[in-house]
Design an enzyme around this catalytic site. Structure first.
Site, PDB file in Angstrom:
ATOM      1  N   ARG A  67      29.118 -27.863  -0.386  1.00  0.00           N
ATOM      2  CA  ARG A  67      28.390 -29.139  -0.526  1.00  0.00           C
ATOM      3  C   ARG A  67      28.191 -29.754   0.858  1.00  0.00           C
ATOM      4  O   ARG A  67      28.986 -30.551   1.342  1.00  0.00           O
ATOM      5  CB  ARG A  67      29.181 -30.088  -1.432  1.00  0.00           C
ATOM      6  CG  ARG A  67      28.555 -31.446  -1.598  1.00  0.00           C
ATOM      7  CD  ARG A  67      27.292 -31.443  -2.400  1.00  0.00           C
ATOM      8  NE  ARG A  67      27.520 -31.070  -3.784  1.00  0.00           N
ATOM      9  CZ  ARG A  67      26.545 -30.636  -4.600  1.00  0.00           C
ATOM     10  NH1 ARG A  67      25.291 -30.544  -4.170  1.00  0.00           N
ATOM     11  NH2 ARG A  67      26.823 -30.307  -5.847  1.00  0.00           N
TER      12      ARG A  67
ATOM     13  N   HIS B 147      18.337 -26.163   2.699  1.00  0.00           N
ATOM     14  CA  HIS B 147      18.716 -27.388   1.970  1.00  0.00           C
ATOM     15  C   HIS B 147      19.582 -28.270   2.880  1.00  0.00           C
ATOM     16  O   HIS B 147      20.789 -28.422   2.668  1.00  0.00           O
ATOM     17  CB  HIS B 147      19.494 -26.935   0.729  1.00  0.00           C
ATOM     18  CG  HIS B 147      19.800 -27.983  -0.277  1.00  0.00           C
ATOM     19  ND1 HIS B 147      20.308 -29.217   0.031  1.00  0.00           N
ATOM     20  CD2 HIS B 147      19.701 -27.958  -1.629  1.00  0.00           C
ATOM     21  CE1 HIS B 147      20.501 -29.901  -1.093  1.00  0.00           C
ATOM     22  NE2 HIS B 147      20.139 -29.154  -2.109  1.00  0.00           N
TER      23      HIS B 147
ATOM     24  N   ASP C 290      14.739 -37.818  -5.697  1.00  0.00           N
ATOM     25  CA  ASP C 290      14.735 -36.351  -5.811  1.00  0.00           C
ATOM     26  C   ASP C 290      13.282 -35.889  -5.920  1.00  0.00           C
ATOM     27  O   ASP C 290      12.725 -35.812  -7.012  1.00  0.00           O
ATOM     28  CB  ASP C 290      15.557 -35.942  -7.047  1.00  0.00           C
ATOM     29  CG  ASP C 290      15.846 -34.449  -7.080  1.00  0.00           C
ATOM     30  OD1 ASP C 290      15.297 -33.717  -6.235  1.00  0.00           O
ATOM     31  OD2 ASP C 290      16.615 -34.021  -7.960  1.00  0.00           O
TER      32      ASP C 290
ATOM     33  N   ARG D 276      23.405 -18.605  -1.911  1.00  0.00           N
ATOM     34  CA  ARG D 276      24.206 -19.667  -1.290  1.00  0.00           C
ATOM     35  C   ARG D 276      25.674 -19.562  -1.681  1.00  0.00           C
ATOM     36  O   ARG D 276      26.504 -20.314  -1.173  1.00  0.00           O
ATOM     37  CB  ARG D 276      23.649 -21.056  -1.603  1.00  0.00           C
ATOM     38  CG  ARG D 276      23.726 -21.464  -3.054  1.00  0.00           C
ATOM     39  CD  ARG D 276      23.242 -22.896  -3.269  1.00  0.00           C
ATOM     40  NE  ARG D 276      23.374 -23.275  -4.670  1.00  0.00           N
ATOM     41  CZ  ARG D 276      23.498 -24.501  -5.113  1.00  0.00           C
ATOM     42  NH1 ARG D 276      23.486 -25.514  -4.261  1.00  0.00           N
ATOM     43  NH2 ARG D 276      23.610 -24.768  -6.398  1.00  0.00           N
TER      44      ARG D 276
ATOM     45  N   GLU E 220      14.723 -31.096   3.092  1.00  0.00           N
ATOM     46  CA  GLU E 220      14.813 -29.650   2.927  1.00  0.00           C
ATOM     47  C   GLU E 220      13.480 -28.981   3.264  1.00  0.00           C
ATOM     48  O   GLU E 220      12.432 -29.392   2.753  1.00  0.00           O
ATOM     49  CB  GLU E 220      15.222 -29.329   1.484  1.00  0.00           C
ATOM     50  CG  GLU E 220      16.487 -30.070   1.067  1.00  0.00           C
ATOM     51  CD  GLU E 220      16.816 -29.923  -0.405  1.00  0.00           C
ATOM     52  OE1 GLU E 220      16.537 -28.854  -0.972  1.00  0.00           O
ATOM     53  OE2 GLU E 220      17.338 -30.890  -1.004  1.00  0.00           O
TER      54      GLU E 220
HETATM   55  C1  BG6 Z   1      18.268 -30.779  -4.465  1.00  0.00           C
HETATM   56  C2  BG6 Z   1      17.561 -30.897  -5.797  1.00  0.00           C
HETATM   57  O1  BG6 Z   1      17.571 -29.892  -3.666  1.00  0.00           O
HETATM   58  O2  BG6 Z   1      19.568 -30.284  -4.670  1.00  0.00           O
HETATM   59  C3  BG6 Z   1      18.363 -31.787  -6.724  1.00  0.00           C
HETATM   60  O3  BG6 Z   1      16.258 -31.391  -5.590  1.00  0.00           O
HETATM   61  C4  BG6 Z   1      19.781 -31.280  -6.851  1.00  0.00           C
HETATM   62  O4  BG6 Z   1      17.737 -31.822  -7.993  1.00  0.00           O
HETATM   63  C5  BG6 Z   1      20.380 -31.126  -5.464  1.00  0.00           C
HETATM   64  O5  BG6 Z   1      20.544 -32.204  -7.605  1.00  0.00           O
HETATM   65  C6  BG6 Z   1      21.800 -30.562  -5.471  1.00  0.00           C
HETATM   66  O6  BG6 Z   1      21.838 -29.375  -6.178  1.00  0.00           O
HETATM   67  P1  BG6 Z   1      23.201 -28.633  -6.430  1.00  0.00           P
HETATM   68  O7  BG6 Z   1      22.876 -27.448  -7.299  1.00  0.00           O
HETATM   69  O8  BG6 Z   1      23.722 -28.233  -5.072  1.00  0.00           O
HETATM   70  O9  BG6 Z   1      24.132 -29.632  -7.099  1.00  0.00           O
END
Ligand code: BG6
Length: 295
Positions: A75, A161, A206, A101, A265
């Site tokens: 994260r 991302h 988002d 990922r 992103e």
């Molecule tokens: C973003 C998406 O790129 O990633 C969101 O647009 C999403 O919708 C976010 O909540 C996080 O995604 P994840 O799968 O890492 O929880």
């Protein structure tokens, strides 16, 4: 770290500039330390989690609650979404944001180049090969090179991302996406158009901005700096902040951390998915730089 990865360490270490070490939860990562910057990149997902150019605070956000283990996306930093973004188009059981990922990549090369320390990591899917070329210097460049290794056309989505570290979400703004069309993922994927004002955050956000190759600038008055996000080979830009309730729902994210981050992103999504003929390659590149603003 497993013995085989430890055995690789000497092969890839670059004097004092780069070493392959056990990082959080003993997960293998490369640590970069030069006069220009410090950085860190995990083999899990090839995720860059840290980049701090000299004279600046860290530019990337990584959650204090991030989990470091194979099978789990980190994260923060720069997770790689590929070969699809978000949910799989047809398989509801497939993982969100693709396959790469959450898996360990192979560290294939390190070098000292003109723009900084260069790191190459590679992973192979059945029909596509992905290489991630990262340069850690006064700027950060992350380049995803995808090659079709099959004998038929292949279509895929990509997203670098990128989570940015910022001072106060309520004060930041993003310029560069004025007048762009976007898919609002919070309003049934409605297509809307950004007006001529910069993006600011007052709630969960988002959005997938489409048909834009523009440079974005993240203006961060609380940290007296701006972050410049330039890109190549990308026609989508995602802007995301989970805000209060979603932050609470995310297990690997602190309840208040939404105040100090947002994602911009560099992507190719939906109608901008890439189709490659056999043997062809495609590059998605982001280059990040930072400037102090206040005197
Ligand atoms: C973003 C998406 O790129 O990633 C969101 O647009 C999403 O919708 C976010 O909540 C996080 O995604 P994840 O799968 O890492 O929880």
């Amino acid at each position: 770290m497993t013995d085989s990865i430890l055995a690789q360490a000497e092969e890839f270490n670059l004097l004092d500039a780069l070493s392959l070490v056990p990082g959080a939860s003993e997960q293998p990562c490369v640590e970069i330390s030069t006069a220009a910057c410090t950085g860190r990149q995990y083999l899990n997902g090839a995720t860059v989690t840290h980049w701090q150019p000299a004279g600046h605070d860290p530019v990337l956000f990584t959650s204090s609650q991030a989990v470091f283990r194979a099978g789990k996306a980190i994260r923060g930093g720069v997770p790689i979404c590929f070969p699809w973004f978000g949910g799989h188009p047809t398989d509801p059981d497939a993982p969100s944001h693709g396959l790469v990922r959450t898996t360990p990549w192979n560290l294939t090369q390190t070098a000292l180049g003109p723009d900084g320390v260069e790191v190459e990591m590679v992973t192979n899917l059945d029909q596509l090969r992905a290489e991630l070329h990262t340069t850690f210097g006064q700027n950060l460049a992350v380049r995803l090179l995808v090659t079709n290794t099959s004998d038929s056309d292949q279509t895929f989505e990509t997203a670098l991302h990128t989570y940015f570290n910022l001072g106060d979400i309520q004060q930041v703004s993003i310029t560069g996406l004025e007048h762009a069309e976007f898919i609002d993922q919070l309003q049934n994927n409605q297509r809307l158009t950004q007006d001529d004002t910069p993006i600011s955050f007052t709630a969960e956000t988002d959005r997938i901005y489409q048909n834009t190759e523009a440079t974005c600038v993240l203006h961060d008055p609380a940290m007296s700096r701006r972050i410049i996000v330039e890109k190549l080979g990308s026609k989508s830009t995602v802007v995301w902040n989970p805000w209060i309730e979603k932050a609470q729902r995310l297990a690997d994210f602190g309840d208040d951390e939404y105040r100090g981050m947002c994602c911009i992103e560099t992507a190719n999504i939906a109608e901008h998915a890439v189709t490659l003929a056999p043997g062809d390659s495609h590059t998605t590149l982001v280059k990040i730089s930072v400037e102090n603003t206040a005197g």
